[in-house]
Write a protein that holds these residues in place. Structure first.
Motif, PDB file in Angstrom:
ATOM      1  N   ILE A 119      -5.446  41.559  -6.602  1.00 22.78           N
ATOM      2  CA  ILE A 119      -6.127  40.328  -6.189  1.00 22.78           C
ATOM      3  C   ILE A 119      -5.124  39.219  -5.865  1.00 22.78           C
ATOM      4  CG2 ILE A 119      -7.614  38.464  -7.091  1.00 22.78           C
ATOM      5  CD1 ILE A 119      -9.386  40.544  -8.308  1.00 22.78           C
ATOM      6  N   ALA A 120      -3.924  39.337  -6.393  1.00 15.92           N
ATOM      7  CA  ALA A 120      -2.884  38.341  -6.114  1.00 15.92           C
ATOM      8  C   ALA A 120      -2.566  38.249  -4.618  1.00 15.92           C
ATOM      9  CB  ALA A 120      -1.617  38.673  -6.896  1.00 15.92           C
ATOM     10  N   LYS A 121      -2.953  39.253  -3.837  1.00 18.75           N
ATOM     11  CA  LYS A 121      -2.685  39.252  -2.405  1.00 18.75           C
ATOM     12  C   LYS A 121      -3.695  38.412  -1.610  1.00 18.75           C
ATOM     13  CE  LYS A 121      -1.855  43.328  -0.680  1.00 18.75           C
ATOM     14  NZ  LYS A 121      -2.014  44.793  -0.396  1.00 18.75           N
ATOM     15  N   LEU A 122      -4.779  38.025  -2.262  1.00 17.69           N
ATOM     16  CA  LEU A 122      -5.849  37.325  -1.546  1.00 17.69           C
ATOM     17  C   LEU A 122      -5.538  35.830  -1.459  1.00 17.69           C
ATOM     18  CD1 LEU A 122      -8.919  39.167  -3.114  1.00 17.69           C
ATOM     19  CD2 LEU A 122      -7.923  39.517  -0.839  1.00 17.69           C
ATOM     20  N   LYS A 123      -4.630  35.482  -0.618  1.00 18.70           N
ATOM     21  CA  LYS A 123      -4.145  34.097  -0.517  1.00 18.70           C
ATOM     22  C   LYS A 123      -5.182  33.127   0.047  1.00 18.70           C
ATOM     23  CE  LYS A 123      -0.144  35.345  -2.075  1.00 18.70           C
ATOM     24  NZ  LYS A 123       0.249  35.030  -3.474  1.00 18.70           N
ATOM     25  N   ASN A 124      -6.238  33.644   0.696  1.00 18.87           N
ATOM     26  CA  ASN A 124      -7.274  32.775   1.249  1.00 18.87           C
ATOM     27  C   ASN A 124      -8.454  32.594   0.295  1.00 18.87           C
ATOM     28  OD1 ASN A 124      -6.300  32.181   4.037  1.00 18.87           O
ATOM     29  ND2 ASN A 124      -6.342  34.407   4.207  1.00 18.87           N
ATOM     30  N   LEU A 125      -8.372  33.188  -0.894  1.00 19.90           N
ATOM     31  CA  LEU A 125      -9.498  33.162  -1.822  1.00 19.90           C
ATOM     32  C   LEU A 125      -9.778  31.739  -2.305  1.00 19.90           C
ATOM     33  CD1 LEU A 125     -11.328  35.416  -2.948  1.00 19.90           C
ATOM     34  CD2 LEU A 125      -9.949  35.360  -5.032  1.00 19.90           C
ATOM     35  N   LYS A 126     -11.049  31.315  -2.175  1.00 13.99           N
ATOM     36  CA  LYS A 126     -11.484  29.996  -2.632  1.00 13.99           C
ATOM     37  C   LYS A 126     -12.271  30.077  -3.937  1.00 13.99           C
ATOM     38  CE  LYS A 126     -11.865  27.920   1.982  1.00 13.99           C
ATOM     39  NZ  LYS A 126     -12.803  27.256   2.953  1.00 13.99           N
ATOM     40  N   SER A 127     -13.035  31.138  -4.099  1.00 13.96           N
ATOM     41  CA  SER A 127     -13.886  31.267  -5.281  1.00 13.96           C
ATOM     42  C   SER A 127     -13.765  32.678  -5.849  1.00 13.96           C
ATOM     43  CB  SER A 127     -15.340  30.959  -4.919  1.00 13.96           C
ATOM     44  OG  SER A 127     -16.192  31.189  -6.027  1.00 13.96           O
ATOM     45  N   LEU A 128     -13.444  32.761  -7.140  1.00 15.38           N
ATOM     46  CA  LEU A 128     -13.375  34.039  -7.848  1.00 15.38           C
ATOM     47  C   LEU A 128     -14.379  33.987  -8.988  1.00 15.38           C
ATOM     48  CD1 LEU A 128     -12.088  36.797  -8.477  1.00 15.38           C
ATOM     49  CD2 LEU A 128     -10.415  35.579  -9.893  1.00 15.38           C
ATOM     50  N   SER A 129     -15.400  34.816  -8.917  1.00 15.93           N
ATOM     51  CA  SER A 129     -16.455  34.819  -9.932  1.00 15.93           C
ATOM     52  C   SER A 129     -16.735  36.246 -10.382  1.00 15.93           C
ATOM     53  CB  SER A 129     -17.724  34.170  -9.370  1.00 15.93           C
ATOM     54  OG  SER A 129     -18.731  34.117 -10.351  1.00 15.93           O
ATOM     55  N   ILE A 130     -16.349  36.551 -11.619  1.00 21.44           N
ATOM     56  CA  ILE A 130     -16.622  37.858 -12.225  1.00 21.44           C
ATOM     57  C   ILE A 130     -17.274  37.567 -13.569  1.00 21.44           C
ATOM     58  CG2 ILE A 130     -15.667  40.073 -12.955  1.00 21.44           C
ATOM     59  CD1 ILE A 130     -13.195  39.439 -11.213  1.00 21.44           C
ATOM     60  N   THR A 131     -18.599  37.663 -13.628  1.00 24.65           N
ATOM     61  CA  THR A 131     -19.339  37.201 -14.802  1.00 24.65           C
ATOM     62  C   THR A 131     -20.340  38.248 -15.277  1.00 24.65           C
ATOM     63  OG1 THR A 131     -20.910  36.095 -13.322  1.00 24.65           O
ATOM     64  CG2 THR A 131     -19.112  34.768 -14.188  1.00 24.65           C
ATOM     65  N   TRP A 132     -20.569  38.260 -16.603  1.00 25.23           N
ATOM     66  CA  TRP A 132     -21.510  39.194 -17.217  1.00 25.23           C
ATOM     67  C   TRP A 132     -21.138  40.647 -16.889  1.00 25.23           C
ATOM     68  CZ3 TRP A 132     -25.952  37.568 -20.087  1.00 25.23           C
ATOM     69  CH2 TRP A 132     -26.193  36.195 -20.083  1.00 25.23           C
ATOM     70  N   THR A 133     -19.879  40.982 -17.081  1.00 23.43           N
ATOM     71  CA  THR A 133     -19.420  42.354 -16.904  1.00 23.43           C
ATOM     72  C   THR A 133     -18.733  42.793 -18.196  1.00 23.43           C
ATOM     73  OG1 THR A 133     -17.158  41.923 -16.115  1.00 23.43           O
ATOM     74  CG2 THR A 133     -18.930  41.753 -14.489  1.00 23.43           C
ATOM     75  N   LYS A 134     -18.071  43.931 -18.158  1.00 23.22           N
ATOM     76  CA  LYS A 134     -17.309  44.410 -19.312  1.00 23.22           C
ATOM     77  C   LYS A 134     -15.818  44.482 -19.011  1.00 23.22           C
ATOM     78  CE  LYS A 134     -21.073  46.985 -21.509  1.00 23.22           C
ATOM     79  NZ  LYS A 134     -21.573  48.315 -21.933  1.00 23.22           N
ATOM     80  N   ILE A 135     -15.342  43.595 -18.155  1.00 24.76           N
ATOM     81  CA  ILE A 135     -13.909  43.577 -17.895  1.00 24.76           C
ATOM     82  C   ILE A 135     -13.165  43.134 -19.160  1.00 24.76           C
ATOM     83  CG2 ILE A 135     -14.111  43.215 -15.410  1.00 24.76           C
ATOM     84  CD1 ILE A 135     -13.423  40.259 -15.909  1.00 24.76           C
ATOM     85  N   THR A 136     -11.987  43.686 -19.332  1.00 21.35           N
ATOM     86  CA  THR A 136     -11.187  43.433 -20.527  1.00 21.35           C
ATOM     87  C   THR A 136      -9.780  43.020 -20.124  1.00 21.35           C
ATOM     88  OG1 THR A 136     -10.636  45.795 -20.594  1.00 21.35           O
ATOM     89  CG2 THR A 136     -12.505  45.067 -21.936  1.00 21.35           C
ATOM     90  N   GLY A 137      -8.932  42.829 -21.156  1.00 19.40           N
ATOM     91  CA  GLY A 137      -7.552  42.460 -20.890  1.00 19.40           C
ATOM     92  C   GLY A 137      -7.381  40.962 -20.769  1.00 19.40           C
ATOM     93  N   PRO A 138      -6.203  40.522 -20.416  1.00 22.39           N
ATOM     94  CA  PRO A 138      -5.928  39.082 -20.331  1.00 22.39           C
ATOM     95  C   PRO A 138      -6.372  38.475 -19.009  1.00 22.39           C
ATOM     96  CG  PRO A 138      -3.954  40.313 -19.812  1.00 22.39           C
ATOM     97  CD  PRO A 138      -5.001  41.344 -20.159  1.00 22.39           C
ATOM     98  N   ILE A 139      -6.468  37.148 -19.002  1.00 21.12           N
ATOM     99  CA  ILE A 139      -6.617  36.429 -17.742  1.00 21.12           C
ATOM    100  C   ILE A 139      -5.260  36.442 -17.064  1.00 21.12           C
ATOM    101  CG2 ILE A 139      -7.113  34.199 -16.674  1.00 21.12           C
ATOM    102  CD1 ILE A 139      -8.913  33.592 -19.053  1.00 21.12           C
ATOM    103  N   PRO A 140      -5.149  37.029 -15.896  1.00 23.26           N
ATOM    104  CA  PRO A 140      -3.818  37.208 -15.287  1.00 23.26           C
ATOM    105  C   PRO A 140      -3.171  35.898 -14.861  1.00 23.26           C
ATOM    106  CG  PRO A 140      -5.541  37.955 -13.792  1.00 23.26           C
ATOM    107  CD  PRO A 140      -6.215  37.652 -15.088  1.00 23.26           C
TER     108      PRO A 140
END
Length: 336
Positions: A119-140
């Motif tokens: 996701i670090a390649k998405l230089k045009n990204l304005k909004s990142l929303s990942i909610t109510w899932t089971k993703i784990t690990g740190p906030i990068p």
């Protein structure tokens, strides 16, 4: 001309016209072939979910569910899926959509794994929303490299570890939701450097500890929710009569200690929850705000008479009980 010959001639003319004109269905294929191929790879990686049933090779990908293309370039700029059946990790192929501005996965309980580094390649990204899932690990930490981000929502997940200080340096960020995870450590001091006005900050329901950075007092927030953590010390600097946009402040269920009677509150405040802390002093008369929608100072160490006027008496006793020596309506304890 005889009637049969006339019909035959007209039919032949129609056949020639149809065969020589471009197919309107084929000409409607506006989606870039590379983007379409990437989307099909994402569908396959998510195990061909029903959510993306409309993703068919014979149709234009700009018409697919959860896909939005730029009206002029027809590059994919938005990818989303709400209340669906996506399964597995977020595919790294999402980073192969170079013009993507909005990425939104909401209520997808079968999405697992960490936030992919791609996701670090998405230089045009304005909004990142990942909610109510089971993703784990740190906030990068690489999120701090996406300088066009103006909104981040990673709430209702199972993220762990500290909050990267690099997020506070994003120049366009106006909203941050990291609530309801398992985050630990302090609130980064860089959060006082957010550039946007009317900022929204939600960090509640985590395991954050330490003192609230004084730098946050320099920021105009609209909504601040730091509730249900292990924060301690002073929080009075979050307020101030000179602030004009503060509406909602929730600091409940922490370990905060400060003298409430010395705090000046902005007139814009309509929601204040301080319950379950170690706050002392009296309730200042300046809190008689007519438009209060929510007010709670229960389970603290407050004393003195509850100010009369405004909307403080419209809340029942539960907004004030379990303090040292508060008195006056709506409590039954009369003031001497």
């Amino acid at each position: 001309m005889e009637a049969p010959k006339l019909v035959s001639t007209l039919f032949l003319t129609i056949i020639i016209f149809v065969s020589t004109c471009p197919n309107p269905f084929l000409s409607a294929q506006l989606c870039h072939p590379k983007d379409k191929n990437v989307l099909l790879q994402i569908k396959k990686a998510f195990k061909d979910p029903y959510t993306y049933a409309s993703w068919d090779t014979s149709s234009d990908c700009c018409d697919w569910y959860g896909v939005e293309c730029h009206e002029k370039t027809h590059q994919v700029i938005s990818l989303s899926a709400n209340n669906g059946d996506l399964s597995g990790p977020i595919p790294p192929q999402v980073a192969e959509l170079p013009y993507l501005q909005y990425l939104d996965f909401h209520k997808q309980p079968n999405i697992t794994g960490p936030i992919p580094t791609a996701i670090a390649k998405l230089k045009n990204l304005k909004s990142l929303s990942i909610t109510w899932t089971k993703i784990t690990g740190p906030i990068p930490d690489f999120l701090g490299q996406l300088k066009n981000l103006d909104f981040i929502a990673l709430s209702y997940n199972s993220l762990t570890g500290p909050i990267p200080s690099s997020i506070g340096l994003l120049p366009k960020l106006t909203g941050l939701r990291l609530d309801r995870n398992k985050l630990t450590g302090p609130i980064p001091d860089t959060f006082g450097q957010f550039k946007g006005n009317d900022f929204y900050l939600y960090l509640s329901h985590n395991q954050l500890s330490g003192k609230i950075p004084v730098s946050l007092g320099n920021k105009e927030f609209t909504y601040v929710d730091l509730s249900r953590n292990k924060l301690e010390g002073d929080a009075s600097f979050l307020f101030g009569s000179g602030k004009t946009t503060v509406q909602h402040v929730d600091l409940s269920r922490n370990l905060l200690e400060f003298d409430l009677s010395k705090v000046e509150f902005p007139k814009s405040l309509i929601f204040l929850d301080l319950n379950h802390n170690k706050i002392s002093g009296t309730i200042p008369a300046g809190l008689t705000v007519p438009e209060f929608q929510q007010f709670n100072v229960s389970y603290n160490r407050l004393c003195g008479k509850i100010p009369v006027g405004g909307s403080l008496q419209k809340f029942d006793y539960s907004a004030y009980f379990h303090n040292l020596c508060l008195c006056g309506a709506p409590l039954d304890q009369k003031c001497k």
